[in-house]
Design a protein around this motif. Structure first.
Motif, short mmCIF file in Angstrom:
data_model
loop_
_atom_site.label_atom_id
_atom_site.label_comp_id
_atom_site.label_asym_id
_atom_site.label_seq_id
_atom_site.Cartn_x
_atom_site.Cartn_y
_atom_site.Cartn_z
N MET A 172 0.84 -1.18 0.00
CA MET A 172 0.00 0.00 0.00
C MET A 172 0.88 1.25 0.00
O MET A 172 1.89 1.32 0.68
CB MET A 172 -0.91 -0.01 1.22
N TYR A 173 0.47 2.25 -0.74
CA TYR A 173 1.23 3.49 -0.87
C TYR A 173 1.07 4.34 0.39
O TYR A 173 -0.04 4.57 0.86
CB TYR A 173 0.73 4.26 -2.10
N GLN A 174 2.18 4.82 0.94
CA GLN A 174 2.18 5.67 2.13
C GLN A 174 2.25 7.14 1.72
O GLN A 174 3.19 7.55 1.05
CB GLN A 174 3.39 5.33 3.02
N LEU A 175 1.24 7.93 2.08
CA LEU A 175 1.24 9.36 1.76
C LEU A 175 2.02 10.14 2.81
O LEU A 175 1.94 9.86 4.00
CB LEU A 175 -0.20 9.89 1.72
N THR A 176 2.80 11.10 2.33
CA THR A 176 3.53 11.99 3.22
C THR A 176 2.87 13.37 3.12
O THR A 176 2.93 14.02 2.08
CB THR A 176 5.02 12.08 2.81
#
Length: 66
Positions: free
Chosen positions: A1-5
């Motif tokens: 899953m893509y981690q948003l910053t």
């Protein structure tokens, strides 16, 4: 899953619930949220966001002002 910053807007006051946050996402999309509602995320194309910001800076978006 893509981690948003997430990054806060430089115009945010720093108080709780008064911050707009942005994050780069997959496929070049930009995600926006308000800090007091972090689970409600809007996803837009960079060109659309740029157009909105340009219009706001030029004061051409009266429907968006309260």
């Amino acid at each position: 899953m893509y981690q948003l910053t997430w990054q806060k807007s430089s115009f945010s006051t720093g108080g709780e619930g008064e911050c707009v946050e942005l994050a780069d996402g997959p496929a070049g999309h930009v995600h926006l949220r308000e800090s007091d509602r972090p689970t409600e995320i809007t996803t837009v194309a960079p060109g659309a966001l740029y157009g909105l910001l340009r219009a706001l800076k030029a004061d051409r978006a009266p429907a968006l002002r309260g």
